[in-house]
Design a protein around this motif. Structure first.
Motif, short mmCIF file in Angstrom:
data_model
loop_
_atom_site.label_atom_id
_atom_site.label_comp_id
_atom_site.label_asym_id
_atom_site.label_seq_id
_atom_site.Cartn_x
_atom_site.Cartn_y
_atom_site.Cartn_z
N SER A 197 0.80 -1.22 0.00
CA SER A 197 0.00 0.00 0.00
C SER A 197 0.83 1.28 0.00
CB SER A 197 -0.94 0.01 1.21
OG SER A 197 -1.74 1.18 1.22
N LEU A 198 1.72 1.45 0.96
CA LEU A 198 2.33 2.75 1.19
C LEU A 198 3.77 2.88 0.74
CD1 LEU A 198 0.89 3.51 4.76
CD2 LEU A 198 -0.09 4.03 2.50
N LEU A 199 4.58 1.86 0.91
CA LEU A 199 6.01 1.98 0.63
C LEU A 199 6.43 1.35 -0.69
CD1 LEU A 199 7.39 1.47 4.24
CD2 LEU A 199 6.97 3.61 3.02
N CYS A 200 5.46 0.81 -1.41
CA CYS A 200 5.71 0.33 -2.77
C CYS A 200 5.67 1.54 -3.71
CB CYS A 200 4.63 -0.67 -3.16
SG CYS A 200 2.96 0.02 -3.11
N PRO A 201 6.02 1.38 -4.99
CA PRO A 201 5.86 2.50 -5.92
C PRO A 201 4.42 2.99 -5.94
CG PRO A 201 7.21 0.78 -6.90
CD PRO A 201 6.67 0.21 -5.61
N THR A 274 8.84 11.71 5.07
CA THR A 274 10.04 11.88 4.25
C THR A 274 9.85 11.33 2.84
OG1 THR A 274 11.37 11.61 6.26
CG2 THR A 274 12.53 11.49 4.16
N GLU A 275 9.28 10.13 2.74
CA GLU A 275 9.22 9.43 1.46
C GLU A 275 7.87 9.53 0.75
OE1 GLU A 275 11.76 8.34 -0.10
OE2 GLU A 275 13.06 8.82 1.59
N GLY A 428 13.91 -0.84 12.15
CA GLY A 428 13.42 -0.02 11.04
C GLY A 428 11.94 -0.20 10.84
N ILE A 429 11.49 0.08 9.60
CA ILE A 429 10.06 0.09 9.25
C ILE A 429 9.71 -1.15 8.43
CG2 ILE A 429 8.32 1.27 7.85
CD1 ILE A 429 8.83 2.64 10.48
N TYR A 430 8.63 -1.80 8.84
CA TYR A 430 8.12 -2.99 8.16
C TYR A 430 6.65 -2.74 7.81
CZ TYR A 430 12.31 -5.32 9.96
OH TYR A 430 13.61 -5.68 10.25
N GLU A 431 6.33 -2.72 6.53
CA GLU A 431 4.93 -2.61 6.12
C GLU A 431 4.41 -4.02 5.82
OE1 GLU A 431 1.87 -0.64 2.84
OE2 GLU A 431 4.04 -0.50 2.53
#
Length: 616
Positions: A197-201, A274-275, A428-431
């Motif tokens: 959902s969020l951290l993919c392209p 940030t991203e 770190g971050i894990y979606e």
């Protein structure tokens, strides 16, 4: 300005302060902007300065002082031209902060809590600054330094003594870097797993474009059908919240993004800011379309000030492209957003306190009812969601409700960003989709030797090894995102005592149960750590915790006893091993007057402010 002239106001200072006030139209509701700018300029806010600000804003001086005294980043005594704030989170302590603090003290010739005689530098502690995945960390004015060591401290101190700016610690070409490069040079994002959902392209603007072709009612139906729930911890149905705000009778409505993630161990919104800043603003704009809002506020925690320029750049870029402001997308739809910086107050993560802060007040929670969706910011219907929620909303409008609903777990749909830190190889971050087990997440993060995990941070649930097969979902282990891992070498009672000290420090001081009760709990845990507790003290902890939960005004007090209650339940042998029988039931080491003195100190953070001061 210095302490010797605190009863006078130099002409040049008065002119600068007048200009700062004029920049926001002398609006008392923009008090946070005024005070932050004055603090940055003069390095403190003296009584004459408060009087001038009060005169300009049409307030009493005591009203202004009440705001100044509430926020940790505002000071009534002179601070150094450079203020170094060392993160005092439990993860930073375990990662080596005591040695880092000692190195700063040695290099600067001052103790923590002091300012150098020449006024050059102040050194102090501050609670969690959202960098637990790269501890020990510190703020040097608005610049962030991570993974500090005593050797690095020596280099930093030498550079500052040599006249370098804090910005030069990041890059000597700092001014030539883009806002995004400046941010990522300071802080690593540590994205360990990018989900669907969020951290993919993510396509640019697809969700908003679809929303512009839909009626407001249809947008809300789509959000409701997706099963999206607020990602800030409470898990309230997002579509339902939007529907309430849309139905409230009003000429104006407001959208507020809560980017004040102050829970120790949580830093997921930092990564999204940030991203995925465009996705966030897109989600806020979609919400505004759905409820009929024209005004938006993005409340950014003061510890994330290093992201200010990046967010301002994104807002302006969207205005320039017709995606924010007047006539969005060529439609009869007006909506704009202003950035509001906080000033160091954990309580402002609570939506009522956040709204108070946006209004230029101390960050005290509001009495409910009325609820923000009917009477929120300035009495207007207000939707408050956090960064992750708005980002998901934009993706749902792009991909469709069913796409989101099919991910995750029954009652917990979609993906969740987990902030993982502590004793693991890959913080770190894990979606990941809702419904995975704690054990599975530990395996991904390299934390298989965990002895305890704090799910939800300080206000969440501390579980032991025999519960690692529980699921991360709203119906089992709910979390705003924090997953803090502790191995078998850590002292559970030390962790609990730290969390209680955090709540004592961060209480707004409004209600007695939270202001006083948490002090009592912290003192009692200290008694267990000292080996001076008796069996009756366990019942005392439970009874007092229950009273605080039942009688506190807001979520801070309702969750602050959780570190004690969940460890009593899940680590009973640790408490049992520290108690000693006591025939007279006297709590020998518990100094109630000392506890009350601490509570009285907290109460000083409150101010007597008359409503009429802010009615103008």
């Amino acid at each position: 300005m210095d302490a010797a002239t605190d009863r006078e106001l130099r002409r040049e200072d008065a002119e600068r302060i007048a200009a700062i006030c004029a920049d926001v139209g002398d609006d008392p509701h923009r008090m946070m902007d005024i005070l932050r700018a004055v603090q940055d300029d003069l390095r403190w806010i003296s009584p004459p300065v408060m009087q001038l600000i009060a005169d300009r804003a049409g307030l009493s001086r005591i009203a202004v002082e009440g705001v100044v005294s509430f926020y940790a980043f505002l000071s009534q005594v002179p601070k150094g031209r450079i203020t170094i704030r060392l993160c005092d989170d439990i993860i930073d302590r375990f990662a080596g902060m005591p040695a880092v603090a000692a190195a700063f003290e040695a290099a600067l010739g001052i103790k923590v809590g002091e300012t150098s005689a020449d006024g050059a530098v102040s050194l102090e502690y501050t609670p969690c600054i959202g960098l637990c995945d790269q501890a020990p960390a510190a703020m040097v004015n608005d610049i962030v330094l991570t993974q500090l060591t005593p050797d690095r401290v020596a280099e930093v101190a030498a550079a500052l003594r040599g006249g370098q700016r804090p910005e030069d610690l990041i890059s000597h070409e700092f001014d030539d870097l883009s806002p995004h490069d400046r941010a990522t040079r300071q802080v690593k994002n540590n994205i360990r797993h990018a989900g669907a959902s969020l951290l993919c392209p993510v396509p640019d603007g697809a969700g908003l474009q679809r929303a512009l072709d839909m009626t407001p009612a249809r947008i809300i139906e789509e959000i409701e059908a997706s099963g999206l729930r607020g990602c800030g911890g409470a898990g309230f149905a997002t579509g339902r919240k939007w529907r309430f705000a849309a139905a409230a009778e009003a000429e104006r409505r407001v959208i507020i993004c809560n980017a004040d993630e102050g829970e120790p161990g949580t830093f997921k919104d930092r990564v999204l800011l940030t991203e995925r800043p465009h996705l966030l603003i897109e989600g806020m704009t979609i919400a505004a379309r759905a409820v009929g809002a024209t005004d938006g506020i993005l409340y950014l925690r003061g510890e994330y000030v290093y992201l200010r320029e990046l967010i301002e750049e994104v807002l302006q870029d969207r205005r320039d492209r017709g995606l924010l402001g007047q006539g969005i997308g060529g439609a009869e739809f007006d909506f704009d957003i202003r950035l509001q910086l906080g000033a160091g107050a954990y309580i402002c993560g609570e939506e009522g306190a956040l709204i108070s802060s946006c209004e230029g007040l101390p960050g005290e929670p509001k009495t409910r009812p009325p609820f923000p969706v009917t009477q929120g910011y300035l009495g207007l219907p207000t939707v408050v969601n956090n960064v992750e929620t708005f980002c998901h909303a934009a993706r749902i409008l792009d991909k469709g409700a069913q796409w989101f609903f099919d991910m995750g777990h029954e009652g917990s749909h979609g993906t969740k960003l987990f902030s993982v830190s502590g004793d693991c190889l890959n913080p770190g971050i894990y979606e990941l989709p809702y419904g995975l087990s704690v054990r599975d997440l530990l395996a991904m993060a390299g934390g298989e030797d965990a002895a305890a995990v704090a799910v939800g941070g300080a206000s969440g649930t501390m579980i032991a090894r025999d519960q690692f097969d529980r699921t991360l979902s709203f119906d089992d282990l709910s979390t705003a995102g924090a997953v803090v891992i502790f191995n078998g070498s850590r002292n559970i009672l030390e962790i609990v005592e730290y969390y209680m000290s955090f709540f004592v420090h961060e209480s707004c001081g409004y209600c007695t149960p939270c202001r006083v009760g948490n002090v009592f709990l912290q003192k009692a845990i200290g008694k267990f750590r000292d080996g001076l507790a008796n069996p009756e003290d366990i019942d005392y902890l439970k009874d007092l915790s229950g009273t605080i939960i039942e009688t506190s005004r807001c979520g801070l007090g309702m969750t602050s006893p959780n570190p004690i209650l969940t460890t009593l339940e899940n680590f009973p042998l640790i408490y049992a091993a520290t108690v000693k029988p006591s025939k007279d039931r006297i709590r020998a080491s518990f100094d109630i007057q000392s506890a009350i003195d601490s509570a009285r100190h907290l109460a000083k953070r409150r101010s007597t402010i008359f409503d009429e001061d802010f009615s103008k």
